[in-house]
Design a protein around this motif. Sequence first.
Motif, PDB file in Angstrom:
ATOM      1  N   THR A 108      10.577  -6.013   6.792  1.00 60.27           N
ATOM      2  CA  THR A 108       9.565  -5.155   8.110  1.00 60.27           C
ATOM      3  C   THR A 108       9.143  -4.000   7.727  1.00 60.27           C
ATOM      4  N   ARG A 109       9.580  -3.444   6.912  1.00 58.81           N
ATOM      5  CA  ARG A 109       9.245  -2.036   6.302  1.00 58.81           C
ATOM      6  C   ARG A 109       8.479  -1.866   4.901  1.00 58.81           C
ATOM      7  N   TRP A 110       7.381  -2.476   4.983  1.00 55.06           N
ATOM      8  CA  TRP A 110       6.595  -2.239   3.804  1.00 55.06           C
ATOM      9  C   TRP A 110       6.292  -1.022   3.102  1.00 55.06           C
ATOM     10  N   LYS A 111       6.221  -0.741   1.609  1.00 56.35           N
ATOM     11  CA  LYS A 111       5.815   0.656   1.221  1.00 56.35           C
ATOM     12  C   LYS A 111       4.528   0.481   0.074  1.00 56.35           C
ATOM     13  N   SER A 112       3.891   1.272   0.187  1.00 59.98           N
ATOM     14  CA  SER A 112       2.709   1.160  -0.769  1.00 59.98           C
ATOM     15  C   SER A 112       3.231   0.964  -2.245  1.00 59.98           C
ATOM     16  N   SER A 113       4.397   1.521  -2.536  1.00 58.62           N
ATOM     17  CA  SER A 113       4.587   1.830  -3.987  1.00 58.62           C
ATOM     18  C   SER A 113       4.893   0.166  -4.361  1.00 58.62           C
ATOM     19  N   TRP A 114       5.324  -0.658  -3.545  1.00 60.34           N
ATOM     20  CA  TRP A 114       5.809  -2.197  -4.067  1.00 60.34           C
ATOM     21  C   TRP A 114       4.420  -2.649  -4.407  1.00 60.34           C
ATOM     22  N   PHE A 115       3.261  -2.188  -4.310  1.00 60.70           N
ATOM     23  CA  PHE A 115       2.047  -3.022  -4.656  1.00 60.70           C
ATOM     24  C   PHE A 115       1.575  -2.226  -6.080  1.00 60.70           C
ATOM     25  N   GLU A 116       2.220  -1.366  -6.661  1.00 54.10           N
ATOM     26  CA  GLU A 116       1.815  -0.644  -7.790  1.00 54.10           C
ATOM     27  C   GLU A 116       1.512  -1.725  -8.976  1.00 54.10           C
ATOM     28  N   PRO A 134       3.652  -0.167  11.329  1.00 51.93           N
ATOM     29  CA  PRO A 134       3.059   0.696  10.118  1.00 51.93           C
ATOM     30  C   PRO A 134       2.868  -0.412   8.875  1.00 51.93           C
ATOM     31  N   SER A 135       3.740  -1.429   8.812  1.00 56.99           N
ATOM     32  CA  SER A 135       3.563  -2.299   7.736  1.00 56.99           C
ATOM     33  C   SER A 135       2.208  -2.939   7.541  1.00 56.99           C
ATOM     34  N   GLY A 136       1.550  -2.991   8.657  1.00 54.25           N
ATOM     35  CA  GLY A 136       0.375  -3.838   8.805  1.00 54.25           C
ATOM     36  C   GLY A 136      -0.673  -3.053   7.833  1.00 54.25           C
ATOM     37  N   GLN A 137      -0.888  -1.603   8.100  1.00 54.52           N
ATOM     38  CA  GLN A 137      -1.842  -0.921   7.473  1.00 54.52           C
ATOM     39  C   GLN A 137      -1.461  -0.795   6.160  1.00 54.52           C
ATOM     40  N   LEU A 163      -2.698  -4.221   4.369  1.00 54.53           N
ATOM     41  CA  LEU A 163      -3.921  -4.385   4.278  1.00 54.53           C
ATOM     42  C   LEU A 163      -4.673  -3.222   3.335  1.00 54.53           C
ATOM     43  N   ASP A 164      -4.226  -1.995   3.285  1.00 50.13           N
ATOM     44  CA  ASP A 164      -4.817  -1.125   2.579  1.00 50.13           C
ATOM     45  C   ASP A 164      -4.452  -1.643   0.979  1.00 50.13           C
ATOM     46  N   ALA A 165      -3.501  -2.199   0.663  1.00 54.03           N
ATOM     47  CA  ALA A 165      -3.375  -2.667  -0.786  1.00 54.03           C
ATOM     48  C   ALA A 165      -4.233  -4.049  -0.871  1.00 54.03           C
ATOM     49  N   LEU A 166      -4.557  -4.659   0.126  1.00 56.61           N
ATOM     50  CA  LEU A 166      -5.121  -6.043  -0.249  1.00 56.61           C
ATOM     51  C   LEU A 166      -6.686  -5.505  -0.243  1.00 56.61           C
ATOM     52  N   ALA A 167      -6.920  -4.288  -0.020  1.00 53.63           N
ATOM     53  CA  ALA A 167      -8.509  -4.088  -0.060  1.00 53.63           C
ATOM     54  C   ALA A 167      -9.104  -4.115  -1.594  1.00 53.63           C
ATOM     55  N   ALA A 168      -7.798  -4.226  -2.496  1.00 52.85           N
ATOM     56  CA  ALA A 168      -8.154  -4.052  -3.877  1.00 52.85           C
ATOM     57  C   ALA A 168      -8.575  -5.448  -4.445  1.00 52.85           C
ATOM     58  N   ARG A 169      -8.384  -6.537  -3.545  1.00 54.68           N
ATOM     59  CA  ARG A 169      -8.468  -7.894  -3.973  1.00 54.68           C
ATOM     60  C   ARG A 169     -10.027  -8.179  -4.420  1.00 54.68           C
ATOM     61  N   GLN A 170     -10.404  -9.035  -5.086  1.00 55.03           N
ATOM     62  CA  GLN A 170     -11.659  -9.593  -5.485  1.00 55.03           C
ATOM     63  C   GLN A 170     -12.459 -10.100  -4.284  1.00 55.03           C
ATOM     64  N   ALA A 171     -13.788  -9.803  -4.205  1.00 53.18           N
ATOM     65  CA  ALA A 171     -14.556 -10.068  -3.105  1.00 53.18           C
ATOM     66  C   ALA A 171     -14.458 -11.467  -2.728  1.00 53.18           C
ATOM     67  N   SER A 172     -14.379 -12.439  -3.469  1.00 52.54           N
ATOM     68  CA  SER A 172     -14.349 -13.945  -3.506  1.00 52.54           C
ATOM     69  C   SER A 172     -12.829 -14.520  -2.962  1.00 52.54           C
ATOM     70  N   THR A 186      -5.407  -3.276  13.288  1.00 54.76           N
ATOM     71  CA  THR A 186      -4.778  -4.184  12.283  1.00 54.76           C
ATOM     72  C   THR A 186      -5.291  -5.717  12.614  1.00 54.76           C
ATOM     73  N   LEU A 187      -5.414  -6.341  13.498  1.00 58.01           N
ATOM     74  CA  LEU A 187      -5.823  -7.483  13.742  1.00 58.01           C
ATOM     75  C   LEU A 187      -7.351  -7.803  13.230  1.00 58.01           C
ATOM     76  N   ARG A 188      -8.184  -6.790  13.822  1.00 56.95           N
ATOM     77  CA  ARG A 188      -9.508  -6.621  13.571  1.00 56.95           C
ATOM     78  C   ARG A 188      -9.806  -6.691  12.087  1.00 56.95           C
ATOM     79  N   ARG A 189      -9.074  -5.985  11.235  1.00 61.53           N
ATOM     80  CA  ARG A 189      -9.158  -5.767   9.856  1.00 61.53           C
ATOM     81  C   ARG A 189      -8.843  -7.093   9.173  1.00 61.53           C
ATOM     82  N   VAL A 190      -7.907  -7.527   9.518  1.00 60.44           N
ATOM     83  CA  VAL A 190      -7.499  -8.733   8.884  1.00 60.44           C
ATOM     84  C   VAL A 190      -8.493 -10.045   8.971  1.00 60.44           C
ATOM     85  N   LEU A 191      -8.929 -10.035  10.266  1.00 58.53           N
ATOM     86  CA  LEU A 191      -9.925 -11.170  10.375  1.00 58.53           C
ATOM     87  C   LEU A 191     -11.056 -10.965   9.725  1.00 58.53           C
TER      88      LEU A 191
END
Length: 304
Positions: A126-134, A154-157, A160-169, A187-192
């Motif tokens: 429940t305590r995600w870190k941006s470094s985990w996505f490196e 806080p994990s939500g942001q 979602l910040d990390a998933l912004a790097a996904r491909q558009a498709s 957070t909900l608005r962003r993910v939807l």
Amino acid sequence: MTDLITRVMNTRSDAKVLVLGAAVIDVIIQLDSLPRTGDDVSAEHRETVVGGCAYNVAHILKPLQVEHDLFVPVGTGTYADMIRKQLQADGYPLLIEESSGDNGWNLSIVEKDGERTFITIPGIETRWKSSWFEQAGVEQYDYIYLSGYELEGPSGQVILDALAARQASCQLIFDPSPRVTYLDRETLRRVLGMNTILHLNRAELSGLTGKQELNDAVQEAHRQTGQPVVVTMGQDGTLLCTSEGSEVLPAHKVTVVDTIGAGDSHTGAFIAGLASGLPLQEACLLGNDIAGQVVQQQGGRWSL
């Protein structure tokens, strides 16, 4: 083995799936009914197993031979040691190792009608870190599974910040979870808005949209995402809503032993269907089939 399961297993797709979320310990007990405040009741310990939504989804993808990566944090402590051992036995690499704490666990209470209630003691999942996505390389995936459990606080942001790097498709398959009403609205608005297919049950749909009438709620969810919405309804089947309209895909009537993992198994099978090139309707039917098998046995496990 059903025709849909056979078709998926015989399909060699290039689609890549990332299953992002939690692996936790499920302590499963059974009793006749939940006690009232102040009662003193006896229960039967059924089993202690590795669970968590992400692990349960991956547990369906693996026997269906769908290529995927399981992106779950494994900490330090008694529960983490059990999870580490299970992941290694399953053949999963440990993609996130975290030394700051232990993994969480659930007390899963099953009543005689098969309904389940969870009491959760959270851990590092429940305590995600941006470094985990490196080293995650989210841009390589065609489908990403995500649960609302991981988006709280806080994990939500971070996620979602990390998933912004996904491909558009890339298509997100989002299960809001029973905790949907606790999610931050931004957070909900962003993910939807992230090319997201909603996969949820009726209670979660009402919590998400604020609407109680099923058709109104599913139309509102589709309006918010612009993508298909999949609503699981147990033995009443699955409601699929797309821009072309809504339809119910039927499920077989079965004897329910235990509903633990039913929603996750449906999600995993649905993702497997999409990744294998099945149309949406057939992916829902595959979910109905496998979830129907899961609820006929104890502990939310499925195998061929």
